[in-house]
Design a protein around this motif. Structure first.
Motif, PDB file in Angstrom:
ATOM      1  N   HIS A  75      -5.502  -2.768   0.124  1.00 38.44           N
ATOM      2  CA  HIS A  75      -5.924  -1.432   0.763  1.00 38.44           C
ATOM      3  C   HIS A  75      -6.954  -1.178  -0.661  1.00 38.44           C
ATOM      4  O   HIS A  75      -7.034  -0.087  -1.278  1.00 38.44           O
ATOM      5  CB  HIS A  75      -5.023  -0.458   0.793  1.00 38.44           C
ATOM      6  N   ARG A  82      -2.896   7.699  -7.339  1.00 40.72           N
ATOM      7  CA  ARG A  82      -1.846   8.579  -7.059  1.00 40.72           C
ATOM      8  C   ARG A  82      -0.604   8.731  -8.282  1.00 40.72           C
ATOM      9  O   ARG A  82       0.537   8.844  -8.125  1.00 40.72           O
ATOM     10  CB  ARG A  82      -1.197   8.336  -5.760  1.00 40.72           C
ATOM     11  N   ILE A 105      -0.564   9.875   1.603  1.00 35.65           N
ATOM     12  CA  ILE A 105      -1.913   9.082   2.168  1.00 35.65           C
ATOM     13  C   ILE A 105      -3.063  10.060   2.183  1.00 35.65           C
ATOM     14  O   ILE A 105      -4.299   9.885   1.941  1.00 35.65           O
ATOM     15  CB  ILE A 105      -1.647   8.565   3.282  1.00 35.65           C
ATOM     16  N   TYR A 145      -8.311   4.898   4.669  1.00 31.18           N
ATOM     17  CA  TYR A 145      -8.088   6.185   3.905  1.00 31.18           C
ATOM     18  C   TYR A 145      -9.198   7.242   4.106  1.00 31.18           C
ATOM     19  O   TYR A 145      -9.502   8.149   3.506  1.00 31.18           O
ATOM     20  CB  TYR A 145      -8.387   5.935   2.289  1.00 31.18           C
ATOM     21  N   HIS A 178      -3.655   4.849  10.281  1.00 33.10           N
ATOM     22  CA  HIS A 178      -2.925   4.748   9.190  1.00 33.10           C
ATOM     23  C   HIS A 178      -2.083   5.745   8.950  1.00 33.10           C
ATOM     24  O   HIS A 178      -0.804   5.658   8.696  1.00 33.10           O
ATOM     25  CB  HIS A 178      -3.830   4.304   8.012  1.00 33.10           C
ATOM     26  N   PHE A 215      -0.305   1.102  11.216  1.00 30.87           N
ATOM     27  CA  PHE A 215       0.996   1.572  10.682  1.00 30.87           C
ATOM     28  C   PHE A 215       1.782   1.772  11.893  1.00 30.87           C
ATOM     29  O   PHE A 215       1.996   3.157  12.175  1.00 30.87           O
ATOM     30  CB  PHE A 215       0.805   2.405   9.611  1.00 30.87           C
ATOM     31  N   HIS A 243       1.143  -3.554  10.259  1.00 29.16           N
ATOM     32  CA  HIS A 243       2.064  -2.916   9.298  1.00 29.16           C
ATOM     33  C   HIS A 243       3.305  -2.706  10.143  1.00 29.16           C
ATOM     34  O   HIS A 243       3.648  -1.634  10.988  1.00 29.16           O
ATOM     35  CB  HIS A 243       1.688  -1.634   8.461  1.00 29.16           C
ATOM     36  N   GLN A 246       8.676  -1.721   8.412  1.00 25.77           N
ATOM     37  CA  GLN A 246       8.580  -1.437   6.837  1.00 25.77           C
ATOM     38  C   GLN A 246       9.895  -0.729   6.418  1.00 25.77           C
ATOM     39  O   GLN A 246      10.766  -1.051   5.614  1.00 25.77           O
ATOM     40  CB  GLN A 246       7.438  -0.863   6.414  1.00 25.77           C
ATOM     41  N   HIS A 266       4.964  -6.591   5.851  1.00 29.28           N
ATOM     42  CA  HIS A 266       6.267  -5.674   5.412  1.00 29.28           C
ATOM     43  C   HIS A 266       7.637  -6.437   6.000  1.00 29.28           C
ATOM     44  O   HIS A 266       8.030  -7.215   5.224  1.00 29.28           O
ATOM     45  CB  HIS A 266       6.122  -4.227   5.742  1.00 29.28           C
ATOM     46  N   ASP A 318      -0.643  -6.126  -1.507  1.00 21.86           N
ATOM     47  CA  ASP A 318      -0.726  -4.885  -0.560  1.00 21.86           C
ATOM     48  C   ASP A 318      -1.235  -3.780  -1.598  1.00 21.86           C
ATOM     49  O   ASP A 318      -1.058  -2.625  -1.471  1.00 21.86           O
ATOM     50  CB  ASP A 318       0.837  -4.392  -0.211  1.00 21.86           C
ATOM     51  N   ASN A 320      -2.640  -1.069  -3.042  1.00 25.16           N
ATOM     52  CA  ASN A 320      -2.879   0.579  -2.577  1.00 25.16           C
ATOM     53  C   ASN A 320      -2.289   1.395  -3.525  1.00 25.16           C
ATOM     54  O   ASN A 320      -1.332   1.116  -4.291  1.00 25.16           O
ATOM     55  CB  ASN A 320      -2.442   0.744  -1.054  1.00 25.16           C
ATOM     56  N   PRO A 321      -2.790   2.748  -3.580  1.00 26.51           N
ATOM     57  CA  PRO A 321      -2.386   3.595  -4.581  1.00 26.51           C
ATOM     58  C   PRO A 321      -1.038   4.301  -4.586  1.00 26.51           C
ATOM     59  O   PRO A 321      -0.547   4.967  -5.430  1.00 26.51           O
ATOM     60  CB  PRO A 321      -3.578   4.672  -4.538  1.00 26.51           C
ATOM     61  N   GLY A 322      -0.579   3.980  -3.131  1.00 28.04           N
ATOM     62  CA  GLY A 322       0.689   4.961  -3.073  1.00 28.04           C
ATOM     63  C   GLY A 322       1.946   4.063  -3.164  1.00 28.04           C
ATOM     64  O   GLY A 322       2.827   4.891  -3.743  1.00 28.04           O
ATOM     65  N   THR A 323       1.869   2.823  -2.664  1.00 29.27           N
ATOM     66  CA  THR A 323       3.177   2.142  -2.565  1.00 29.27           C
ATOM     67  C   THR A 323       3.167   0.842  -3.208  1.00 29.27           C
ATOM     68  O   THR A 323       4.134   0.102  -3.317  1.00 29.27           O
ATOM     69  CB  THR A 323       3.730   1.751  -1.127  1.00 29.27           C
TER      70      THR A 323
HETATM   71  O1  DI6 Z   1       0.598   5.390   0.617  1.00 32.37           O
HETATM   72  C1  DI6 Z   1      -0.430   4.794   0.737  1.00 32.37           C
HETATM   73  O2  DI6 Z   1      -1.409   5.091   0.228  1.00 32.37           O
HETATM   74  C2  DI6 Z   1      -0.337   3.859   1.601  1.00 32.37           C
HETATM   75  C3  DI6 Z   1       0.978   3.153   2.048  1.00 32.37           C
HETATM   76  C4  DI6 Z   1       0.898   2.206   2.733  1.00 32.37           C
HETATM   77  N1  DI6 Z   1       0.197   1.981   4.119  1.00 32.37           N
HETATM   78  C5  DI6 Z   1       1.223   1.609   4.758  1.00 32.37           C
HETATM   79  O3  DI6 Z   1       1.121   1.396   6.217  1.00 32.37           O
HETATM   80  N2  DI6 Z   1       2.273   1.274   4.336  1.00 32.37           N
HETATM   81  C6  DI6 Z   1       2.375   1.356   3.040  1.00 32.37           C
HETATM   82  O4  DI6 Z   1       3.253   1.350   2.242  1.00 32.37           O
END
Ligand code: DI6
Ligand code: FE
Length: 404
Positions: A75, A82, A105, A145, A178, A215, A243, A246, A266, A318, A320-323
């Motif tokens: 991503h 974050r 997100i 996003y 998402h 997702f 996705h 997960q 995932h 993967d 991405n700023p969150g996970t």
């Molecule tokens: O936290 C975020 O920014 C993306 C989380 C990321 N998106 C998804 O579908 N699963 C995740 O772990």
């Protein structure tokens, strides 16, 4: 007639990854030659055609050459970061509390909506450069996003722009489904309508998306909502990814397989039925140890099931700023071996051949094979295991993309 190559790499140890079966397809005293950006010879130097010639010869002095690495799930393009949320989590805040406080997100969505296309490209370049420094030659980049048509297209345009800024192949994926944007006010059905009726056609008509993703999770979209997204993608002529499974087993992997998805990603909670369905469909399992590690997940994906059913396994950052704020495919391999117990051979295939398969591009990239794009990674290592064993030291000697 005489075989004339543009460039030839001599005195190398090759990992062709070209064997259909296990093993890395290693070749000692090997050579790779290219013409017009494509591999024109790969094999033992002794087997080079008589009378060959090359405009440029590169002595590899025994260094290892693999296919250029493929990061098949990122991503990479987004605004803001974050890091503050990371601190809140360390202080004990839960995901739910953070989400309620406008984190998660949707906080990245706000920052991405605010950033213009140039800013999104500028913010992604350092992350892309970190991956290129480790020999990545193809990268997949998702939207997701924006959560409105204009911003989702802006993200996809920024992703395409990265391929113009750097010597790298970019494949794009529309991830409209998402999360639910604030303005949706909880109306998921209406938002899925927007994804299916406006986002997917817009991205397909503009040639901005090479695939569609969603997702499928309790905190995101149901299997029925996901199936609607898949139908709309199919109607637009776009392949799908997912996705899946997960955080819980919604049987997302089975749904993806039933829609002939390129990959399901995932998969920590995927069961035997899901693995069997993926095997029948040829759907690639994309495992993402960065997210598993960063959110401190405890249930490892069922690697034994994927092996038993011969489901191809790919690995990706993967990013991405969150996970998964991860920009190292080499560390990704170490995590997959250390945390998921994948073997060295499985990890190296997972970031080359199988990652190419997950993008539907195995005909073009992912192995050292005549006719494919001459994308190479040349390594200062004594044995292939060093590429998975180390954490943090990057042994790349040189990266080649389309023969240059
Ligand atoms: O936290 C975020 O920014 C993306 C989380 C990321 N998106 C998804 O579908 N699963 C995740 O772990
Ligand atoms: Fe992801």
């Amino acid at each position: 007639g005489r075989k004339r190559y543009d460039r030839i790499w001599l005195g190398a140890r090759l990992l062709t990854l070209d064997g259909a079966g296990p093993g890395l397809g290693a070749i000692e005293n090997g050579a790779v030659a290219c013409r017009d950006g494509r591999i024109a010879f790969v094999g033992r130097e002794a087997d080079l055609p008589g009378g060959w010639d090359a405009a440029e010869r590169v002595a590899c002095e025994g260094r290892w050459i693999t296919p250029g690495l493929v990061d098949c799930h990122t991503h990479l393009v987004y605004g803001g970061d974050r890091a503050h949320e990371f601190e809140l989590r360390l202080a004990g805040a839960s995901y739910e509390e953070i989400a309620r406080a406008g984190g998660g997100i949707v906080s990245t969505v706000a920052a991405t909506r605010e950033a213009d296309e140039d800013a999104l490209v500028g913010a992604a370049l350092p992350r892309l450069d970190a991956l290129l420094a480790e020999g990545v030659t193809t990268i997949e980049i998702k939207s997701g996003y924006g959560l409105d048509v204009a911003t989702e297209m802006k993200q996809l345009r920024a992703a395409r722009r990265l391929a113009a800024e750097r010597p790298v192949s970019v494949t794009t994926t529309l991830l409209g489904a998402h999360a639910l944007p604030p303005e949706a006010k909880g109306d998921k059905a209406a938002f899925i309508d927007l994804v299916c009726r406006e986002m997917i056609p817009a991205a397909a008509n503009a040639g901005l998306a090479d695939a569609v993703d969603a997702f499928c999770e309790g905190i995101a979209f149901s299997t029925d909502e996901t199936a609607r997204v898949f139908e709309a993608a199919k109607a637009a002529g776009l392949p799908v990814k997912l996705h899946a499974d997960q955080l819980s087993n919604l049987h997302g992997a089975r749904l993806a397989a039933h829609h002939a998805a390129l990959s399901a990603d995932h998969l920590e909670h995927t069961d035997d039925e899901g693995a069997a369905a993926m095997a029948r469909a040829g759907t690639v399992a994309v495992l993402l140890p960065g997210a598993f590690y960063f959110i401190r997940e405890t249930k490892v994906p069922p690697v034994a099931l994927f092996r038993r059913h011969a489901v191809p396994m790919a690995l990706a950052t993967d990013c991405n700023p969150g996970t998964s704020p991860l920009t190292s495919l080499l560390l990704t391999m170490n995590m997959a071996a250390t945390l998921f117990r994948m073997t060295v051979d499985e990890c190296l295939a997972a970031v080359t051949r199988e990652a190419a398969r997950a993008l539907g591009r195995l005909d073009e990239i992912g192995t050292l094979s005549v006719g494919k794009s001459c994308d190479l990674a040349i390594w200062n290592i004594e044995r292939p295991a060093e590429l998975v064993y180390r954490m943090g030291l990057n042994p790349l000697h040189a990266r080649v993309w389309r023969g240059r």
